[in-house]
Motif scaffolding. Structure first.
Motif, PDB file in Angstrom:
ATOM      1  N   GLN A   1       8.695   3.086  -0.311  1.00 37.48           N
ATOM      2  CA  GLN A   1       8.205   3.911  -1.415  1.00 37.48           C
ATOM      3  C   GLN A   1       7.551   5.202  -0.930  1.00 37.48           C
ATOM      4  OE1 GLN A   1       8.384   3.693  -4.839  1.00 37.48           O
ATOM      5  NE2 GLN A   1       9.941   2.152  -4.403  1.00 37.48           N
ATOM      6  N   LEU A   2       6.867   5.135   0.214  1.00 40.04           N
ATOM      7  CA  LEU A   2       6.226   6.326   0.758  1.00 40.04           C
ATOM      8  C   LEU A   2       7.253   7.390   1.130  1.00 40.04           C
ATOM      9  CD1 LEU A   2       3.369   4.775   2.934  1.00 40.04           C
ATOM     10  CD2 LEU A   2       3.091   6.204   0.899  1.00 40.04           C
ATOM     11  N   LYS A   3       8.449   6.963   1.511  1.00 45.27           N
ATOM     12  CA  LYS A   3       9.518   7.909   1.820  1.00 45.27           C
ATOM     13  C   LYS A   3      10.043   8.578   0.569  1.00 45.27           C
ATOM     14  CE  LYS A   3      11.405   5.768   6.030  1.00 45.27           C
ATOM     15  NZ  LYS A   3      12.585   5.045   6.580  1.00 45.27           N
ATOM     16  N   LYS A   4       9.921   7.889  -0.578  1.00 41.22           N
ATOM     17  CA  LYS A   4      10.480   8.409  -1.827  1.00 41.22           C
ATOM     18  C   LYS A   4       9.394   9.054  -2.684  1.00 41.22           C
ATOM     19  CE  LYS A   4      12.341   4.441  -2.887  1.00 41.22           C
ATOM     20  NZ  LYS A   4      13.090   3.429  -3.662  1.00 41.22           N
ATOM     21  N   SER A   5       8.732   8.253  -3.492  1.00 39.41           N
ATOM     22  CA  SER A   5       7.791   8.813  -4.465  1.00 39.41           C
ATOM     23  C   SER A   5       6.385   8.242  -4.342  1.00 39.41           C
ATOM     24  CB  SER A   5       8.309   8.549  -5.884  1.00 39.41           C
ATOM     25  OG  SER A   5       8.469   7.150  -6.105  1.00 39.41           O
ATOM     26  N   GLY A   6       6.149   7.423  -3.337  1.00 41.23           N
ATOM     27  CA  GLY A   6       4.827   6.828  -3.171  1.00 41.23           C
ATOM     28  C   GLY A   6       3.815   7.839  -2.654  1.00 41.23           C
ATOM     29  N   SER A   7       2.539   7.467  -2.726  1.00 44.94           N
ATOM     30  CA  SER A   7       1.476   8.334  -2.201  1.00 44.94           C
ATOM     31  C   SER A   7       0.348   7.477  -1.648  1.00 44.94           C
ATOM     32  CB  SER A   7       0.949   9.260  -3.302  1.00 44.94           C
ATOM     33  OG  SER A   7       0.410   8.506  -4.383  1.00 44.94           O
ATOM     34  N   TRP A   8      -0.302   8.015  -0.628  1.00 50.07           N
ATOM     35  CA  TRP A   8      -1.385   7.281   0.044  1.00 50.07           C
ATOM     36  C   TRP A   8      -2.717   7.700  -0.562  1.00 50.07           C
ATOM     37  CZ3 TRP A   8      -0.725   3.240   3.172  1.00 50.07           C
ATOM     38  CH2 TRP A   8      -1.858   2.733   3.828  1.00 50.07           C
ATOM     39  N   LYS A   9      -3.468   6.712  -1.067  1.00 49.47           N
ATOM     40  CA  LYS A   9      -4.750   6.966  -1.722  1.00 49.47           C
ATOM     41  C   LYS A   9      -5.905   6.499  -0.837  1.00 49.47           C
ATOM     42  CE  LYS A   9      -2.644   8.151  -5.609  1.00 49.47           C
ATOM     43  NZ  LYS A   9      -2.661   9.505  -6.156  1.00 49.47           N
TER      44      LYS A   9
ATOM     45  N   ASP B   1      17.017 -13.266   4.162  1.00 55.43           N
ATOM     46  CA  ASP B   1      17.590 -12.701   2.954  1.00 55.43           C
ATOM     47  C   ASP B   1      18.821 -11.906   3.347  1.00 55.43           C
ATOM     48  OD1 ASP B   1      18.228 -11.343   0.666  1.00 55.43           O
ATOM     49  OD2 ASP B   1      16.177 -10.780   0.168  1.00 55.43           O
ATOM     50  N   SER B   2      20.003 -12.473   3.154  1.00 58.62           N
ATOM     51  CA  SER B   2      21.233 -11.832   3.620  1.00 58.62           C
ATOM     52  C   SER B   2      21.464 -10.494   2.940  1.00 58.62           C
ATOM     53  CB  SER B   2      22.436 -12.752   3.374  1.00 58.62           C
ATOM     54  OG  SER B   2      22.552 -13.047   1.989  1.00 58.62           O
ATOM     55  N   ILE B   3      20.972 -10.339   1.718  1.00 57.03           N
ATOM     56  CA  ILE B   3      21.152  -9.065   1.024  1.00 57.03           C
ATOM     57  C   ILE B   3      20.353  -7.981   1.726  1.00 57.03           C
ATOM     58  CG2 ILE B   3      20.657  -7.811  -1.122  1.00 57.03           C
ATOM     59  CD1 ILE B   3      21.319 -10.321  -2.655  1.00 57.03           C
ATOM     60  N   THR B   4      19.071  -8.275   2.016  1.00 61.17           N
ATOM     61  CA  THR B   4      18.213  -7.290   2.666  1.00 61.17           C
ATOM     62  C   THR B   4      18.710  -6.976   4.069  1.00 61.17           C
ATOM     63  OG1 THR B   4      16.325  -8.088   1.416  1.00 61.17           O
ATOM     64  CG2 THR B   4      15.838  -6.801   3.379  1.00 61.17           C
ATOM     65  N   THR B   5      19.201  -7.986   4.781  1.00 66.49           N
ATOM     66  CA  THR B   5      19.599  -7.812   6.176  1.00 66.49           C
ATOM     67  C   THR B   5      20.950  -7.121   6.315  1.00 66.49           C
ATOM     68  OG1 THR B   5      18.383  -9.812   6.733  1.00 66.49           O
ATOM     69  CG2 THR B   5      19.955  -9.019   8.362  1.00 66.49           C
ATOM     70  N   ASN B   6      21.946  -7.565   5.548  1.00 64.81           N
ATOM     71  CA  ASN B   6      23.313  -7.101   5.755  1.00 64.81           C
ATOM     72  C   ASN B   6      23.759  -5.991   4.808  1.00 64.81           C
ATOM     73  OD1 ASN B   6      23.633  -9.080   7.772  1.00 64.81           O
ATOM     74  ND2 ASN B   6      24.059 -10.628   6.226  1.00 64.81           N
ATOM     75  N   LEU B   7      23.221  -5.969   3.601  1.00 72.60           N
ATOM     76  CA  LEU B   7      23.612  -4.958   2.628  1.00 72.60           C
ATOM     77  C   LEU B   7      22.375  -4.180   2.199  1.00 72.60           C
ATOM     78  CD1 LEU B   7      26.066  -7.123   0.486  1.00 72.60           C
ATOM     79  CD2 LEU B   7      26.671  -5.452   2.224  1.00 72.60           C
ATOM     80  N   ARG B   8      21.925  -3.308   3.076  1.00 74.52           N
ATOM     81  CA  ARG B   8      20.649  -2.633   2.872  1.00 74.52           C
ATOM     82  C   ARG B   8      20.624  -1.767   1.616  1.00 74.52           C
ATOM     83  NH1 ARG B   8      16.451  -2.336   6.078  1.00 74.52           N
ATOM     84  NH2 ARG B   8      14.960  -0.615   5.928  1.00 74.52           N
ATOM     85  N   TRP B   9      21.740  -1.173   1.256  1.00 71.81           N
ATOM     86  CA  TRP B   9      21.758  -0.302   0.076  1.00 71.81           C
ATOM     87  C   TRP B   9      21.531  -1.105  -1.192  1.00 71.81           C
ATOM     88  CZ3 TRP B   9      25.377  -0.767  -3.866  1.00 71.81           C
ATOM     89  CH2 TRP B   9      26.481  -1.589  -3.607  1.00 71.81           C
ATOM     90  N   ILE B  10      21.989  -2.369  -1.229  1.00 69.46           N
ATOM     91  CA  ILE B  10      21.743  -3.232  -2.386  1.00 69.46           C
ATOM     92  C   ILE B  10      20.269  -3.607  -2.447  1.00 69.46           C
ATOM     93  CG2 ILE B  10      22.268  -5.467  -3.442  1.00 69.46           C
ATOM     94  CD1 ILE B  10      25.070  -5.273  -2.425  1.00 69.46           C
ATOM     95  N   ALA B  11      19.677  -3.804  -1.267  1.00 70.06           N
ATOM     96  CA  ALA B  11      18.245  -4.120  -1.223  1.00 70.06           C
ATOM     97  C   ALA B  11      17.428  -2.961  -1.794  1.00 70.06           C
ATOM     98  CB  ALA B  11      17.825  -4.405   0.220  1.00 70.06           C
ATOM     99  N   TYR B  12      17.807  -1.728  -1.434  1.00 76.11           N
ATOM    100  CA  TYR B  12      17.109  -0.557  -1.976  1.00 76.11           C
ATOM    101  C   TYR B  12      17.296  -0.465  -3.491  1.00 76.11           C
ATOM    102  CZ  TYR B  12      15.686   1.688   2.391  1.00 76.11           C
ATOM    103  OH  TYR B  12      15.057   1.990   3.575  1.00 76.11           O
ATOM    104  N   LEU B  13      18.503  -0.804  -3.959  1.00 72.63           N
ATOM    105  CA  LEU B  13      18.781  -0.778  -5.392  1.00 72.63           C
ATOM    106  C   LEU B  13      17.912  -1.810  -6.117  1.00 72.63           C
ATOM    107  CD1 LEU B  13      20.644   0.625  -7.451  1.00 72.63           C
ATOM    108  CD2 LEU B  13      22.245  -1.277  -7.171  1.00 72.63           C
ATOM    109  N   GLY B  14      17.785  -3.005  -5.510  1.00 70.93           N
ATOM    110  CA  GLY B  14      16.921  -4.030  -6.087  1.00 70.93           C
ATOM    111  C   GLY B  14      15.474  -3.589  -6.108  1.00 70.93           C
TER     112      GLY B  14
ATOM    113  N   LEU C   1       0.843  -1.193   0.000  1.00 70.01           N
ATOM    114  CA  LEU C   1       0.000   0.000   0.000  1.00 70.01           C
ATOM    115  C   LEU C   1       0.884   1.251   0.000  1.00 70.01           C
ATOM    116  CD1 LEU C   1      -2.613  -1.090   2.692  1.00 70.01           C
ATOM    117  CD2 LEU C   1      -2.941  -1.071   0.219  1.00 70.01           C
ATOM    118  N   GLY C   2       0.513   2.223  -0.810  1.00 68.83           N
ATOM    119  CA  GLY C   2       1.312   3.429  -0.946  1.00 68.83           C
ATOM    120  C   GLY C   2       2.071   3.473  -2.257  1.00 68.83           C
ATOM    121  N   THR C   3       1.980   2.397  -3.048  1.00 71.43           N
ATOM    122  CA  THR C   3       2.640   2.351  -4.352  1.00 71.43           C
ATOM    123  C   THR C   3       1.599   2.285  -5.470  1.00 71.43           C
ATOM    124  OG1 THR C   3       2.751  -0.078  -4.510  1.00 71.43           O
ATOM    125  CG2 THR C   3       4.499   1.028  -3.276  1.00 71.43           C
ATOM    126  N   LYS C   4       2.016   2.661  -6.668  1.00 73.31           N
ATOM    127  CA  LYS C   4       1.123   2.614  -7.818  1.00 73.31           C
ATOM    128  C   LYS C   4       0.748   1.181  -8.182  1.00 73.31           C
ATOM    129  CE  LYS C   4       2.574   6.938 -10.005  1.00 73.31           C
ATOM    130  NZ  LYS C   4       3.193   7.559 -11.215  1.00 73.31           N
TER     131      LYS C   4
END
Length: 287
Positions: A48-56, A123-136, A15-18
């Protein structure tokens, strides 16, 4: 008549994404009732709400439906945090009436135990390398945007819906390998906790199968797959896909009236007149 289940599990509504299918999941929860509703993570997409998402308004309606289930059906609701709604870490565990907000839980039913978790903690990527998770996450958001464009042109040509992101995940060997490893690791975790099964979400891939004697259940998502897990009172689990539901069996007229009442949420209307009203005039009341 609604179909009543013992337990329904949904996850990854975002919720909060297109891309969120908020209207569809709310309609799904009108079609089915249950004793237990487990919302297994990424219900609200805080990233997404922190970036470009919106609450409808349609996003709010999802929670209105959830509250109505608590009020009318006495449904117990469990909201488990995911990686996209990790802001819940600040308040959990929290219990208010029939609503519980938790990190994860053990669910016991018909002599079986299930470990329920969103799945991102493995998910070791999401847990340990958060910036990669955001990139994904950015890459997936782009795929969803491109997917809407592709399907707009497909609809104009009379072609059926096509999931671009699912196609990409199915073709990229590393993605296929990641999903296989993810499922196997979760099954191992359930076994280590003395459970008969694992119930998760996170990877947007609905599944109901056995892995080395462990029931592996993934509820899918409400961005593309639009699926949920449902358990009957004999302990049998099934996947329900929104696109396969025959909504014509519903009493549409009653639901339209109920929805209008919810939207208005008035107990009375004020009377407006240009002429003086008689003393015995009684304004209408709407219950």
């Amino acid at each position: 008549m609604k179909t009543h289940f013992k337990t329904i599990v949904i996850s990854d509504v975002h919720l909060g994404t297109k891309g969120s299918k908020a209207k569809e999941v709310a309609r799904f929860l009108k079609q089915y009732s249950c004793d237990n509703l487990i919302m297994n993570g990424d219900i609200i997409d805080g990233w997404q709400l922190k970036k470009s998402g919106s609450w409808k308004r349609k996003h709010t309606r999802f929670f209105n439906r959830m509250l109505k289930m608590i009020e009318q059906d006495n449904t117990k609701v469990y909201y488990l945090r995911g990686n996209h709604d990790d802001f819940l870490d600040q308040i959990l565990p929290l219990e208010i009436g029939n609503l519980s907000i938790l990190a994860d839980m053990i669910y016991e039913s018909n002599g079986k135990k299930y470990f329920i978790t969103h799945g991102d903690i493995f998910d070791s990527i999401t847990t340990n390398l958060r910036w990669i998770a955001y990139l994904g996450d950015m890459g997936y958001t782009f795929l969803l945007w491109l997917n809407r464009l592709v399907n707009y042109h497909r609809r104009k040509r009379g072609l059926p819906y096509f999931s671009l992101s699912q196609y990409v995940k199915g073709k990229v060997k590393s993605a296929v390998s990641y999903i296989d490893q993810y499922e196997e690791e979760l099954a191992k975790m359930a076994k280590s906790k003395g459970c008969d099964g694992i119930i998760c979400g996170h990877i947007h891939k609905a599944e109901n199968r056995e892995i080395e004697g462990i029931e592996y259940l993934n509820s899918g998502d409400w961005v593309e797959t639009m699926s949920a897990l449902a358990e009957d009172f004999e302990g049998n689990w099934q996947l329900i896909y929104y696109n396969e539901i025959d909504f014509r069996q519903q009493k549409e007229s009653k639901e339209v009236i109920d929805e209008i009442k919810t939207e208005l949420d008035y107990t009375e209307f004020k009377t407006v007149a240009f002429n003086k009203l008689p003393d015995d005039h009684n304004p209408p009341h709407f219950l």
